[in-house]
Design a protein around this motif. Structure first.
Motif, PDB file in Angstrom:
ATOM      1  N   GLU A 246       0.828  -1.214   0.000  1.00 16.02           N
ATOM      2  CA  GLU A 246       0.000   0.000   0.000  1.00 16.02           C
ATOM      3  C   GLU A 246       0.859   1.259   0.000  1.00 16.02           C
ATOM      4  O   GLU A 246       0.582   2.222  -0.708  1.00 16.02           O
ATOM      5  N   ALA A 247       1.921   1.242   0.807  1.00 15.09           N
ATOM      6  CA  ALA A 247       2.819   2.396   0.875  1.00 15.09           C
ATOM      7  C   ALA A 247       4.170   1.932   1.391  1.00 15.09           C
ATOM      8  O   ALA A 247       4.260   1.178   2.365  1.00 15.09           O
ATOM      9  N   THR A 248       5.233   2.371   0.724  1.00 11.76           N
ATOM     10  CA  THR A 248       6.596   2.125   1.177  1.00 11.76           C
ATOM     11  C   THR A 248       7.337   3.456   1.109  1.00 11.76           C
ATOM     12  O   THR A 248       6.823   4.442   0.575  1.00 11.76           O
ATOM     13  N   ILE A 249       8.554   3.478   1.647  1.00 17.38           N
ATOM     14  CA  ILE A 249       9.320   4.721   1.534  1.00 17.38           C
ATOM     15  C   ILE A 249       9.638   5.019   0.080  1.00 17.38           C
ATOM     16  O   ILE A 249       9.839   6.176  -0.298  1.00 17.38           O
ATOM     17  N   VAL A 250       9.643   3.998  -0.759  1.00 20.77           N
ATOM     18  CA  VAL A 250       9.897   4.186  -2.193  1.00 20.77           C
ATOM     19  C   VAL A 250       8.738   4.915  -2.848  1.00 20.77           C
ATOM     20  O   VAL A 250       8.930   5.888  -3.594  1.00 20.77           O
ATOM     21  N   THR A 251       7.508   4.477  -2.574  1.00 21.90           N
ATOM     22  CA  THR A 251       6.343   5.125  -3.193  1.00 21.90           C
ATOM     23  C   THR A 251       6.078   6.500  -2.583  1.00 21.90           C
ATOM     24  O   THR A 251       5.561   7.390  -3.249  1.00 21.90           O
ATOM     25  N   GLU A 252       6.428   6.672  -1.321  1.00 21.19           N
ATOM     26  CA  GLU A 252       6.145   7.935  -0.651  1.00 21.19           C
ATOM     27  C   GLU A 252       7.103   9.044  -1.069  1.00 21.19           C
ATOM     28  O   GLU A 252       6.707  10.209  -1.196  1.00 21.19           O
ATOM     29  N   TRP A 253       8.375   8.667  -1.269  1.00 23.48           N
ATOM     30  CA  TRP A 253       9.383   9.687  -1.606  1.00 23.48           C
ATOM     31  C   TRP A 253       9.986   9.470  -2.994  1.00 23.48           C
ATOM     32  O   TRP A 253      11.033  10.026  -3.317  1.00 23.48           O
ATOM     33  N   ASP A 254       9.317   8.646  -3.816  1.00 26.08           N
ATOM     34  CA  ASP A 254       9.737   8.415  -5.210  1.00 26.08           C
ATOM     35  C   ASP A 254      11.213   8.024  -5.318  1.00 26.08           C
ATOM     36  O   ASP A 254      11.992   8.617  -6.073  1.00 26.08           O
ATOM     37  N   LEU A 255      11.597   6.972  -4.599  1.00 26.08           N
ATOM     38  CA  LEU A 255      12.989   6.515  -4.621  1.00 26.08           C
ATOM     39  C   LEU A 255      13.180   5.467  -5.718  1.00 26.08           C
ATOM     40  O   LEU A 255      13.535   4.306  -5.471  1.00 26.08           O
ATOM     41  N   VAL A 256      12.920   5.860  -6.952  1.00 27.76           N
ATOM     42  CA  VAL A 256      13.052   4.967  -8.091  1.00 27.76           C
ATOM     43  C   VAL A 256      13.909   5.651  -9.158  1.00 27.76           C
ATOM     44  O   VAL A 256      14.251   6.830  -9.050  1.00 27.76           O
ATOM     45  N   CYS A 257      14.260   4.876 -10.176  1.00 34.90           N
ATOM     46  CA  CYS A 257      15.048   5.380 -11.315  1.00 34.90           C
ATOM     47  C   CYS A 257      16.369   5.972 -10.816  1.00 34.90           C
ATOM     48  O   CYS A 257      17.135   5.281 -10.153  1.00 34.90           O
ATOM     49  N   ASP A 258      16.607   7.231 -11.051  1.00 33.66           N
ATOM     50  CA  ASP A 258      17.889   7.818 -10.642  1.00 33.66           C
ATOM     51  C   ASP A 258      18.061   7.857  -9.128  1.00 33.66           C
ATOM     52  O   ASP A 258      19.188   7.997  -8.633  1.00 33.66           O
ATOM     53  N   SER A 259      16.965   7.725  -8.382  1.00 37.10           N
ATOM     54  CA  SER A 259      17.040   7.799  -6.912  1.00 37.10           C
ATOM     55  C   SER A 259      17.033   6.427  -6.238  1.00 37.10           C
ATOM     56  O   SER A 259      17.003   6.354  -5.014  1.00 37.10           O
ATOM     57  N   TRP A 260      17.084   5.349  -7.023  1.00 34.12           N
ATOM     58  CA  TRP A 260      16.949   4.018  -6.405  1.00 34.12           C
ATOM     59  C   TRP A 260      18.111   3.705  -5.471  1.00 34.12           C
ATOM     60  O   TRP A 260      17.967   2.927  -4.518  1.00 34.12           O
TER      61      TRP A 260
END
Length: 513
Positions: A101-115
């Protein structure tokens, strides 16, 4: 009378020891969950660029620079024959929330260049565990095990609860650092209190109980994560119980061994009388005054030179580094195996049960050194074997990873007990803290090594597999401690250890191999 004989006289593994151990291992259930929490709180769900009104093409990290209706069909090109121009996602991402439902990845957009920030967060947590091992290990030798353990419970409860309300990623990392420090304080002092209140003949069993509580924590974690798909509620649920643990920690008995060596024999007498009373040996406890006061001791102040005087013992720290390094390299990459994270975490937890049972039997029958070396070498070979398995054979790759993780769990089961037995009481917490520091260096480096896999996919598994094998070979030089009383001073460790080769059962002969 030796302290070991004294414990046997006061009831051996009696009611007090069982109550003490159960109260000590209960928090380990949740500390183990905190170690692996980011497998769920930082899980990366399927995602693609958030689409504006015009269809710009759903991709994980890039979108078309301008609308291309024809690009909605697969394998199409622009009218001039070239692929449409793309650019990084401008409007954020859309996430599949069916599993999380919610992770720190989805909450702060830690994907792509921020992974890479998720790996950095895990390394920061491990840095906290490292600092905690250095600080709480030496402080416990100065101020006692009980006080530092109580403080660690309070710190984890407060910092862990505050983490659940983190407003941003930086605050999250800072609070996780404090949680990591507290986890070290709990594990180190719990193991020391269990060892120092256990008779020699039962140390393997009681040390294994501590290890199994960590296993149950790993099995508990995926169930809680499934029931609580929002990372904030999961974090809160795993942190709040530590306020209760802090509340009952006043009941714990300070290590009588430490009290004597710290020059406080009167307090040691009172603690031992209390133990005798709970174990139903009041008469034996009433006659302790003269016996205990005659025990030799010295102040247990932190002396780094003591560690330098134990060159063979320090080799155990390398085993801790290798075990932790490979363990977190495998255990924190669950999404890399292509299976549901909850199920894989459950498998990783379940394999610990037979692995630690076999490790316990090996420690009891063959000795600590043989068990440690075997577990490390087999773990490394299991990880290296995955290099030969094609990625299409996901089931086989997962099986090898689970077996490798089981061997690493067996190594952990052995190494903390073994390390606690190698160091004398006067500096046991300092030694355990130094060993745990090496373990946490491994935990910090493991996520960073994983980052090299983006450019060189073979490098991480080669490193994760090679280091345990090399460490296992080095561990062959450690002395055996099975069925031998705990040492109290550095001099006893250096002067009374038997040679590395086991004694021959026949006088005048030497063992043949």
């Amino acid at each position: 009378m030796t302290f070991t004989s004294l414990l046997e006289q006061l009831g051996g593994l009696g009611l007090f020891q069982w109550l003490h151990i159960l109260a000590l291992v209960a928090p380990i259930l949740l500390t183990a969950s905190h170690n692996l929490l980011q497998n769920f709180s930082a899980a990366v769900p399927p995602h693609h660029c958030r689409l504006p009104p015009a269809p710009l093409g759903p991709e994980r990290c890039r979108q078309f620079s301008r609308p291309h209706w024809q690009s909605l069909e697969p394998n199409t090109t622009s009218p001039n024959g070239s692929l449409p121009a793309t650019e990084p996602c401008r409007d954020g991402w859309t996430y599949d929330r069916s599993e999380f439902e919610a992770t720190i990845v989805t909450e702060w957009d830690l994907v792509c260049d921020s992974w890479k920030l998720t790996q950095m967060a895990q390394s920061i947590y491990m840095a906290g565990v490292l600092v905690g091992a250095m600080a709480f290990g030496s402080l416990a030798d100065r101020f006692g095990r009980k006080a530092l353990l109580s403080w660690s419970y309070l710190q984890l409860g407060a910092a862990g609860t505050a983490t659940a309300f983190s407003p941003n990623f930086s605050t999250y990392c800072a609070l996780r650092f404090l949680v990591g420090m507290a986890v070290s304080g709990i594990i180190l002092n719990c193991m020391s209190l269990v060892l120092e209140w256990s008779p020699t003949r039962t140390r393997t069993m009681t040390g294994t109980l501590v290890s199994y509580s960590a296993t149950l924590g790993q099995i508990l974690l995926p169930g809680l994560a499934y029931a609580l798909p929002n990372w904030r509620w999961l974090q809160l649920t795993l942190s709040m119980p530590f306020f209760a643990f802090f509340g009952y920690s006043w009941w714990f008995a300070e290590s009588a061994r430490w009290l004597v060596l710290a020059g406080r024999p009167e307090q040691a007498i009172q603690v031992l009388k209390r133990v005798a009373r709970i174990n139903g040996r009041r008469a034996e406890g009433d006659g302790l005054s003269i016996e205990v006061k005659e025990l030799p001791g010295r102040p247990a102040f932190l002396q780094l030179i003591d560690l330098r005087e134990l060159p063979r013992t320090r080799r155990g720290s390398l085993s801790l580094f290798a075990t932790s390094f490979a363990y977190y390299g495998v255990a924190m990459d669950l999404q890399g195996f292509g299976l549901r994270v909850h199920m894989l975490q459950l498998l990783f937890g379940m394999v610990d049960i037979p692995a630690k049972l076999l490790s316990t039997l090996a420690m009891s029958r063959a000795g600590r050194r043989v068990a440690q070396v075997t577990a490390l070498v087999l773990a490394g070979l299991g990880i290296l074997a995955n290099l030969l398995v094609p990625t299409e054979l996901a089931a086989l790759r997962t099986t090898l990873a689970v077996l490798g993780k089981g061997c690493l769990a067996a190594s952990f089961n052995c190494v903390y007990l073994y390390t606690g037995e190698l160091y004398p009481t006067a500096i046991r917490q300092t030694g355990l803290g130094g060993g745990s520091t090496m373990a946490r260096v491994g935990g910090i480096v493991a996520p960073l090594v994983k980052l090299t896999g983006e450019q060189m996919p073979l490098v991480p598994p080669i490193i994760y597999g090679s280091i345990p094998v090399l460490s296992g070979l080095v561990a062959l030089g450690l002395p055996e401690t099975r069925n031998r009383p705990l040492k109290d001073t550095v001099e006893e460790v250096e002067n009374r250890w038997v040679p590395l080769s086991p004694p021959s059962p026949f006088p005048g002969t030497s063992p043949s191999f």
